[in-house]
Design a protein around this motif. Sequence first.
Motif, mmCIF file in Angstrom:
data_model
loop_
_atom_site.group_PDB
_atom_site.id
_atom_site.type_symbol
_atom_site.label_atom_id
_atom_site.label_comp_id
_atom_site.label_asym_id
_atom_site.label_seq_id
_atom_site.Cartn_x
_atom_site.Cartn_y
_atom_site.Cartn_z
ATOM 1 N N LYS A 53 3.878 5.998 1.248
ATOM 2 C CA LYS A 53 2.772 6.961 1.257
ATOM 3 C C LYS A 53 1.839 6.783 2.448
ATOM 4 C CE LYS A 53 -0.610 4.580 -1.698
ATOM 5 N NZ LYS A 53 -1.343 4.660 -2.980
ATOM 6 N N SER A 54 1.932 5.653 3.140
ATOM 7 C CA SER A 54 1.098 5.469 4.332
ATOM 8 C C SER A 54 1.537 6.382 5.480
ATOM 9 C CB SER A 54 1.142 4.009 4.786
ATOM 10 O OG SER A 54 2.465 3.618 5.110
ATOM 11 N N TYR A 55 2.739 6.975 5.385
ATOM 12 C CA TYR A 55 3.231 7.861 6.434
ATOM 13 C C TYR A 55 2.863 9.326 6.169
ATOM 14 C CZ TYR A 55 5.839 3.817 7.936
ATOM 15 O OH TYR A 55 6.164 2.561 8.369
ATOM 16 N N LYS A 179 -2.903 -2.858 -5.010
ATOM 17 C CA LYS A 179 -3.505 -3.322 -3.755
ATOM 18 C C LYS A 179 -4.026 -4.753 -3.882
ATOM 19 C CE LYS A 179 -8.077 -1.316 -4.657
ATOM 20 N NZ LYS A 179 -9.120 -0.388 -4.143
ATOM 21 N N ASN A 204 -5.238 -4.567 7.124
ATOM 22 C CA ASN A 204 -6.005 -3.981 6.022
ATOM 23 C C ASN A 204 -6.388 -4.973 4.925
ATOM 24 O OD1 ASN A 204 -5.846 -1.419 7.252
ATOM 25 N ND2 ASN A 204 -3.838 -1.060 6.344
ATOM 26 N N TYR A 222 -6.113 -5.906 -0.652
ATOM 27 C CA TYR A 222 -5.969 -5.111 0.569
ATOM 28 C C TYR A 222 -6.570 -3.723 0.360
ATOM 29 C CZ TYR A 222 -3.009 -8.571 2.847
ATOM 30 O OH TYR A 222 -2.546 -9.721 3.441
ATOM 31 N N ASP A 224 -5.029 -0.886 0.647
ATOM 32 C CA ASP A 224 -4.105 0.005 -0.053
ATOM 33 C C ASP A 224 -2.881 -0.771 -0.527
ATOM 34 O OD1 ASP A 224 -1.981 0.134 2.133
ATOM 35 O OD2 ASP A 224 -3.732 0.842 3.216
ATOM 36 N N GLU A 225 -2.112 -0.135 -1.398
ATOM 37 C CA GLU A 225 -0.940 -0.768 -2.002
ATOM 38 C C GLU A 225 0.155 -1.050 -0.980
ATOM 39 O OE1 GLU A 225 0.291 1.825 -5.111
ATOM 40 O OE2 GLU A 225 -1.403 1.349 -6.426
ATOM 41 N N GLY A 226 0.327 -0.136 -0.011
ATOM 42 C CA GLY A 226 1.360 -0.345 0.997
ATOM 43 C C GLY A 226 1.136 -1.619 1.800
ATOM 44 N N SER A 227 -0.114 -1.854 2.205
ATOM 45 C CA SER A 227 -0.436 -3.065 2.972
ATOM 46 C C SER A 227 -0.218 -4.309 2.121
ATOM 47 C CB SER A 227 -1.891 -3.006 3.450
ATOM 48 O OG SER A 227 -2.103 -1.889 4.270
#
Length: 253
Positions: A53-55, A179, A204, A222, A224-227
């Motif tokens: 989702k970071s993209y 996160k 992050n 962090y 966000d969850e992706g980081s």
Amino acid sequence: MADTAAPPIAAEDIAVPPAPAEPEYASETLYIQNLNEKIKIPVLKASLKGLFKSYGEVLDVVAHSNLRMRGQAFVSFESADIAKKALKEVRGFPLYSKPMQISFAKSRSDAVVKKLDPSTFDTHKARRLEHKKETRYTNPLKRKFKAKKLAAELDGTSAAPVTKRPNVQMPDEYLPPNKILFLQNLPESVTKDQLMALFSQYPNLYEVRLIPTKKDIAFVEYIDEGSATVAKDALHNYKLDGENKIKITFARK
């Protein structure tokens, strides 16, 4: 004797090897293989969504536990450009310790058609269901399973219904992305500065929280969850003191 030396070669006559070709097409949907089959489907889908989702907006994540689809998934975005960037940067990423193999899907997903071309959705879905019906039992394993099931029904020996599994708490290793990371098995001498230095290698980072009454655990948060997922996969089992491995899982929500 006449000079027979070859004339100099002009720069424009030198053959230049062609640049690597770009893929012939790019789809809004990525086809992912080599996923960890031990991870439960809801957890796997949540992990993939958190990672991608970071993209850009993730329209849908499709994954199933059946034999044919095990270890595979489809992730759909709202544009092919987003999918192309995600493929380039995430291909080979070790999700749950297995490097992902990523390519473009050969056809549009339901979610993409519904979002980008809703007027054709009914036709698209009808074609997909018809194709699924035609190929449902072309797989040898499926034909074998269907034949066994039919024989058992005719003999009156079909298996008894499976009883519902009791509701048990999900193990830490299978918790959905968060996160906030939960650290266990830390050296009791660890300091906040040490953990900040370790986890700030990944972008992050927001906060590190130690527990005064329980020195072998901590929480790392962090933005966000992706980081958080990237840091977790990189540092799980890291030996902070050269001996004991840190256990890192997502915190329970």
